[in-house]
Scaffold this motif. Structure first.
Motif, PDB file in Angstrom:
ATOM      1  N   ARG A  65       4.912   3.740   5.776  1.00  0.00           N
ATOM      2  CA  ARG A  65       4.691   4.130   4.383  1.00  0.00           C
ATOM      3  C   ARG A  65       3.210   4.112   4.081  1.00  0.00           C
ATOM      4  O   ARG A  65       2.459   3.335   4.652  1.00  0.00           O
ATOM      5  CB  ARG A  65       5.481   3.263   3.423  1.00  0.00           C
ATOM      6  N   LEU A  66       2.819   4.983   3.171  1.00  0.00           N
ATOM      7  CA  LEU A  66       1.436   5.017   2.710  1.00  0.00           C
ATOM      8  C   LEU A  66       1.288   4.050   1.548  1.00  0.00           C
ATOM      9  O   LEU A  66       2.249   3.809   0.811  1.00  0.00           O
ATOM     10  CB  LEU A  66       1.068   6.427   2.227  1.00  0.00           C
ATOM     11  N   PRO A  67       0.092   3.542   1.328  1.00  0.00           N
ATOM     12  CA  PRO A  67      -0.112   2.704   0.141  1.00  0.00           C
ATOM     13  C   PRO A  67      -0.069   3.574  -1.115  1.00  0.00           C
ATOM     14  O   PRO A  67      -0.189   4.799  -1.029  1.00  0.00           O
ATOM     15  CB  PRO A  67      -1.521   2.144   0.359  1.00  0.00           C
ATOM     16  N   ALA A  68       0.088   2.954  -2.259  1.00  0.00           N
ATOM     17  CA  ALA A  68      -0.034   3.695  -3.520  1.00  0.00           C
ATOM     18  C   ALA A  68      -1.439   4.274  -3.544  1.00  0.00           C
ATOM     19  O   ALA A  68      -2.414   3.578  -3.275  1.00  0.00           O
ATOM     20  CB  ALA A  68       0.205   2.761  -4.698  1.00  0.00           C
ATOM     21  N   LEU A  83       3.258  12.345   9.674  1.00  0.00           N
ATOM     22  CA  LEU A  83       2.808  10.947   9.653  1.00  0.00           C
ATOM     23  C   LEU A  83       3.890   9.975  10.128  1.00  0.00           C
ATOM     24  O   LEU A  83       3.611   8.811  10.354  1.00  0.00           O
ATOM     25  CB  LEU A  83       2.336  10.556   8.252  1.00  0.00           C
ATOM     26  N   GLY A  84       5.130  10.440  10.220  1.00  0.00           N
ATOM     27  CA  GLY A  84       6.216   9.552  10.618  1.00  0.00           C
ATOM     28  C   GLY A  84       6.668   8.643   9.486  1.00  0.00           C
ATOM     29  O   GLY A  84       7.255   7.595   9.724  1.00  0.00           O
ATOM     30  N   LEU A  85       6.389   9.049   8.246  1.00  0.00           N
ATOM     31  CA  LEU A  85       6.736   8.223   7.088  1.00  0.00           C
ATOM     32  C   LEU A  85       8.242   8.007   6.988  1.00  0.00           C
ATOM     33  O   LEU A  85       9.029   8.910   7.265  1.00  0.00           O
ATOM     34  CB  LEU A  85       6.253   8.883   5.796  1.00  0.00           C
ATOM     35  N   LYS A  86       8.616   6.822   6.550  1.00  0.00           N
ATOM     36  CA  LYS A  86      10.025   6.524   6.287  1.00  0.00           C
ATOM     37  C   LYS A  86      10.347   6.656   4.806  1.00  0.00           C
ATOM     38  O   LYS A  86      11.507   6.628   4.415  1.00  0.00           O
ATOM     39  CB  LYS A  86      10.365   5.119   6.784  1.00  0.00           C
ATOM     40  N   SER A  87       9.302   6.785   3.976  1.00  0.00           N
ATOM     41  CA  SER A  87       9.496   6.983   2.537  1.00  0.00           C
ATOM     42  C   SER A  87       8.234   7.639   1.965  1.00  0.00           C
ATOM     43  O   SER A  87       7.193   7.666   2.615  1.00  0.00           O
ATOM     44  CB  SER A  87       9.773   5.653   1.826  1.00  0.00           C
ATOM     45  N   LEU A  88       8.363   8.148   0.771  1.00  0.00           N
ATOM     46  CA  LEU A  88       7.222   8.732   0.078  1.00  0.00           C
ATOM     47  C   LEU A  88       6.397   7.633  -0.579  1.00  0.00           C
ATOM     48  O   LEU A  88       6.914   6.540  -0.844  1.00  0.00           O
ATOM     49  CB  LEU A  88       7.714   9.714  -0.994  1.00  0.00           C
ATOM     50  N   PRO A  89       5.122   7.900  -0.874  1.00  0.00           N
ATOM     51  CA  PRO A  89       4.321   6.890  -1.584  1.00  0.00           C
ATOM     52  C   PRO A  89       4.989   6.521  -2.918  1.00  0.00           C
ATOM     53  O   PRO A  89       5.540   7.383  -3.606  1.00  0.00           O
ATOM     54  CB  PRO A  89       2.984   7.601  -1.833  1.00  0.00           C
ATOM     55  N   ASP A  90       4.953   5.241  -3.258  1.00  0.00           N
ATOM     56  CA  ASP A  90       5.619   4.754  -4.466  1.00  0.00           C
ATOM     57  C   ASP A  90       5.130   5.420  -5.740  1.00  0.00           C
ATOM     58  O   ASP A  90       5.882   5.592  -6.682  1.00  0.00           O
ATOM     59  CB  ASP A  90       5.435   3.228  -4.599  1.00  0.00           C
TER      60      ASP A  90
END
Length: 169
Positions: A65-68, A83-90
């Motif tokens: 996950r990316l930081p806010a 990026l291999g993200l498991k979720s979108l930025p909050d």
């Protein structure tokens, strides 16, 4: 020196990402976050009718996950593909000016981020190639935002690749 309105950032750490974004926060309209040489892709050649598909890929160094990202009052385009993200930025839903979003080739399913995407009322284009998606989810998103164009199918991907090849030549 990069245009202050558009930045391509090679992700090395959350801290460095946030530092670079903060330097252009008030002017930033387009942001692409990537990891240099992060994806191994391959396609079967010669292409046969069964091989007319999106390339297979693996992400070498996924970011869960990316930081806010903080307040970005003029952000119109965000590319967080590969990026291999498991979720979108909050804080993604706070970007009221966001018009274009590329979430292609990440690790989440479209259904996992559908509610976040529905909150982006100004979104005009979303690219979601390589993400497990079905037509019902896309239809639901378009019902909430009839002006939205969603690109997610194999045929759309291949057409975009061909267009890029034409532009390159």
């Amino acid at each position: 020196m990069q245009n202050r309105n558009a930045i391509d950032l090679n992700y090395t750490s959350d801290e460095e990402l946030l530092r670079q974004i903060s330097e252009a926060r008030d002017h930033l309209e387009s942001l692409k976050i990537y990891i240099r040489d992060n994806a191994n892709t391959w396609v079967v050649y010669p292409r046969t009718p069964k091989a007319q598909q999106m390339p297979s890929f693996t992400i070498k160094r996924p970011i869960d996950r990316l930081p806010a990202l903080g307040e970005l009052p003029k952000l119109k385009s965000l590319d967080i593909s590969f990026l291999g993200l498991k979720s979108l930025p909050d804080d993604l839903n706070q970007y009221a000016t966001l018009e274009e979003l590329n979430i292609s080739f990440n690790s989440f399913k479209f259904s996992d981020v559908l509610n976040n995407l529905m909150m982006l009322k100004g979104l005009k284009t979303i690219k979601a190639y390589g993400i497990m998606t079905n037509q019902d989810e896309v239809r639901l998103l378009i019902q909430k935002n009839p002006e939205l164009k969603v690109y997610y199918t194999q045929a759309q991907f291949l057409a975009e690749v061909e267009e890029l090849k034409r532009m390159k030549n």
